[in-house]
Motif scaffolding. Structure first.
Motif, PDB file in Angstrom:
ATOM      1  N   LEU A 179       4.565  -6.808   7.341  1.00  0.00           N
ATOM      2  CA  LEU A 179       4.367  -5.961   6.164  1.00  0.00           C
ATOM      3  C   LEU A 179       3.001  -5.283   6.188  1.00  0.00           C
ATOM      4  O   LEU A 179       2.871  -4.127   5.761  1.00  0.00           O
ATOM      5  CB  LEU A 179       4.525  -6.793   4.891  1.00  0.00           C
ATOM      6  CG  LEU A 179       5.958  -7.232   4.575  1.00  0.00           C
ATOM      7  CD1 LEU A 179       5.959  -8.218   3.413  1.00  0.00           C
ATOM      8  CD2 LEU A 179       6.849  -6.033   4.258  1.00  0.00           C
ATOM      9  N   ASP A 180       1.979  -5.978   6.683  1.00  0.00           N
ATOM     10  CA  ASP A 180       0.666  -5.343   6.786  1.00  0.00           C
ATOM     11  C   ASP A 180       0.702  -4.181   7.785  1.00  0.00           C
ATOM     12  O   ASP A 180       0.092  -3.128   7.554  1.00  0.00           O
ATOM     13  CB  ASP A 180      -0.392  -6.365   7.202  1.00  0.00           C
ATOM     14  CG  ASP A 180      -0.975  -7.108   6.010  1.00  0.00           C
ATOM     15  OD1 ASP A 180      -0.879  -6.601   4.878  1.00  0.00           O
ATOM     16  OD2 ASP A 180      -1.527  -8.207   6.211  1.00  0.00           O
ATOM     17  N   GLY A 181       1.417  -4.374   8.900  1.00  0.00           N
ATOM     18  CA  GLY A 181       1.557  -3.286   9.860  1.00  0.00           C
ATOM     19  C   GLY A 181       2.338  -2.124   9.275  1.00  0.00           C
ATOM     20  O   GLY A 181       1.989  -0.954   9.482  1.00  0.00           O
ATOM     21  N   PHE A 182       3.394  -2.438   8.556  1.00  0.00           N
ATOM     22  CA  PHE A 182       4.214  -1.423   7.896  1.00  0.00           C
ATOM     23  C   PHE A 182       3.366  -0.655   6.879  1.00  0.00           C
ATOM     24  O   PHE A 182       3.404   0.581   6.807  1.00  0.00           O
ATOM     25  CB  PHE A 182       5.394  -2.112   7.219  1.00  0.00           C
ATOM     26  CG  PHE A 182       6.521  -1.202   6.800  1.00  0.00           C
ATOM     27  CD1 PHE A 182       6.468   0.167   6.984  1.00  0.00           C
ATOM     28  CD2 PHE A 182       7.652  -1.742   6.207  1.00  0.00           C
ATOM     29  CE1 PHE A 182       7.518   0.993   6.586  1.00  0.00           C
ATOM     30  CE2 PHE A 182       8.708  -0.930   5.820  1.00  0.00           C
ATOM     31  CZ  PHE A 182       8.630   0.437   6.003  1.00  0.00           C
ATOM     32  N   ALA A 183       2.588  -1.395   6.075  1.00  0.00           N
ATOM     33  CA  ALA A 183       1.751  -0.766   5.061  1.00  0.00           C
ATOM     34  C   ALA A 183       0.708   0.149   5.700  1.00  0.00           C
ATOM     35  O   ALA A 183       0.450   1.256   5.210  1.00  0.00           O
ATOM     36  CB  ALA A 183       1.059  -1.840   4.215  1.00  0.00           C
ATOM     37  N   HIS A 184       0.117  -0.305   6.799  1.00  0.00           N
ATOM     38  CA  HIS A 184      -0.881   0.516   7.480  1.00  0.00           C
ATOM     39  C   HIS A 184      -0.261   1.837   7.959  1.00  0.00           C
ATOM     40  O   HIS A 184      -0.857   2.909   7.819  1.00  0.00           O
ATOM     41  CB  HIS A 184      -1.462  -0.247   8.667  1.00  0.00           C
ATOM     42  CG  HIS A 184      -2.483   0.526   9.444  1.00  0.00           C
ATOM     43  ND1 HIS A 184      -3.764   0.755   8.982  1.00  0.00           N
ATOM     44  CD2 HIS A 184      -2.411   1.148  10.653  1.00  0.00           C
ATOM     45  CE1 HIS A 184      -4.424   1.474   9.863  1.00  0.00           C
ATOM     46  NE2 HIS A 184      -3.634   1.734  10.889  1.00  0.00           N
ATOM     47  N   ALA A 185       0.938   1.743   8.516  1.00  0.00           N
ATOM     48  CA  ALA A 185       1.612   2.947   9.003  1.00  0.00           C
ATOM     49  C   ALA A 185       1.960   3.899   7.864  1.00  0.00           C
ATOM     50  O   ALA A 185       1.993   5.121   8.047  1.00  0.00           O
ATOM     51  CB  ALA A 185       2.881   2.559   9.768  1.00  0.00           C
ATOM     52  N   GLU A 186       2.202   3.345   6.665  1.00  0.00           N
ATOM     53  CA  GLU A 186       2.582   4.167   5.513  1.00  0.00           C
ATOM     54  C   GLU A 186       1.367   4.602   4.692  1.00  0.00           C
ATOM     55  O   GLU A 186       1.519   5.297   3.686  1.00  0.00           O
ATOM     56  CB  GLU A 186       3.543   3.373   4.611  1.00  0.00           C
ATOM     57  CG  GLU A 186       4.849   2.993   5.262  1.00  0.00           C
ATOM     58  CD  GLU A 186       5.919   4.034   5.051  1.00  0.00           C
ATOM     59  OE1 GLU A 186       6.004   4.585   3.944  1.00  0.00           O
ATOM     60  OE2 GLU A 186       6.650   4.306   6.000  1.00  0.00           O
TER      61      GLU A 186
END
Length: 212
Positions: A179-186
């Motif tokens: 989720l942290d990786g997803f959030a960073h990408a978004e």
């Protein structure tokens, strides 16, 4: 920073027999990253599957892992709860397995109005909402978000008591990392940043359900 150096796009073939390999019909984008050493991951992005591989992979290794990861994404999608009813049923299973059945929401539903969070709940009325941006994430990630909100029905805030409730979930750290990786990408704040800004009042826990 990961660099996309190759992409594979397939066109759905005309059916010529009773069986079609579902992997061969998928649009796939392969992204090679110098930061990756051994790990491979994949996720659905709109109509295609994105596979992240180490830049050091040979063409044969890439092909083998792309096929394996696309199969894994497709298998996860077959198991994923895409309706509100299926989401509620999954929440009931997770509550029973990890929380002793003590968290009993009155409703669990997908919403499209969340901008900063993946899920929210209102302990006062027992409702849980999950961002529809999570429809295509791996199953263990969605399970974590549901469990997180179920735990908030029992314990407000993110103190020691809250994390003890989630301690038996075996993929907690992996889900949070995703989720942290997803959030960073978004371009979204990390989980730690969001949780640090939370207050313990039921109204604050639910505020993102309205997109405010």
């Amino acid at each position: 920073m990961a660099s996309c150096v190759s992409s594979v796009t397939s066109v759905t073939p005309v059916a010529s027999g009773p069986s079609i390999d579902p992997v061969a019909t998928e649009d796939v984008e392969v992204r090679r990253s110098r930061r990756r050493r051994r790990t491979v991951s994949a996720y659905r992005d709109g109509g295609r599957v994105v596979v992240l591989v180490p830049a050091s992979f040979t063409a044969a290794e890439e092909a083998r892992w792309v096929e394996r990861m696309v199969q894994r994404v497709l298998a996860g999608e077959r198991r994923r709860p895409h309706t509100d009813e299926a989401l509620a049923a999954r929440a009931a299973e997770l509550s029973e397995r990890y929380l002793g059945g003590h968290a009993v929401p009155t409703s669990v539903r997908w919403v499209s109005t969340m901008r900063r969070r993946w899920g929210s709940c209102t302990p006062a009325d027992g409702t849980i909402r999950v961002s529809d941006r999570l429809r295509d994430v791996p199953g263990h990630v969605l399970d974590y978000v549901i469990l997180h909100e179920l735990a908030h029905l029992l314990v407000p805030g993110h103190g020691d008591g809250f994390w003890r409730l989630l301690g038996s979930y075996p993929r907690l750290e992996r889900a949070r990392g995703f989720l942290d990786g997803f959030a960073h990408a978004e371009g979204l704040p990390s989980l730690d940043e969001v949780e640090a800004g939370d207050t313990v009042t039921p109204s604050a826990v639910a505020e993102d359900a309205t997109g405010e």
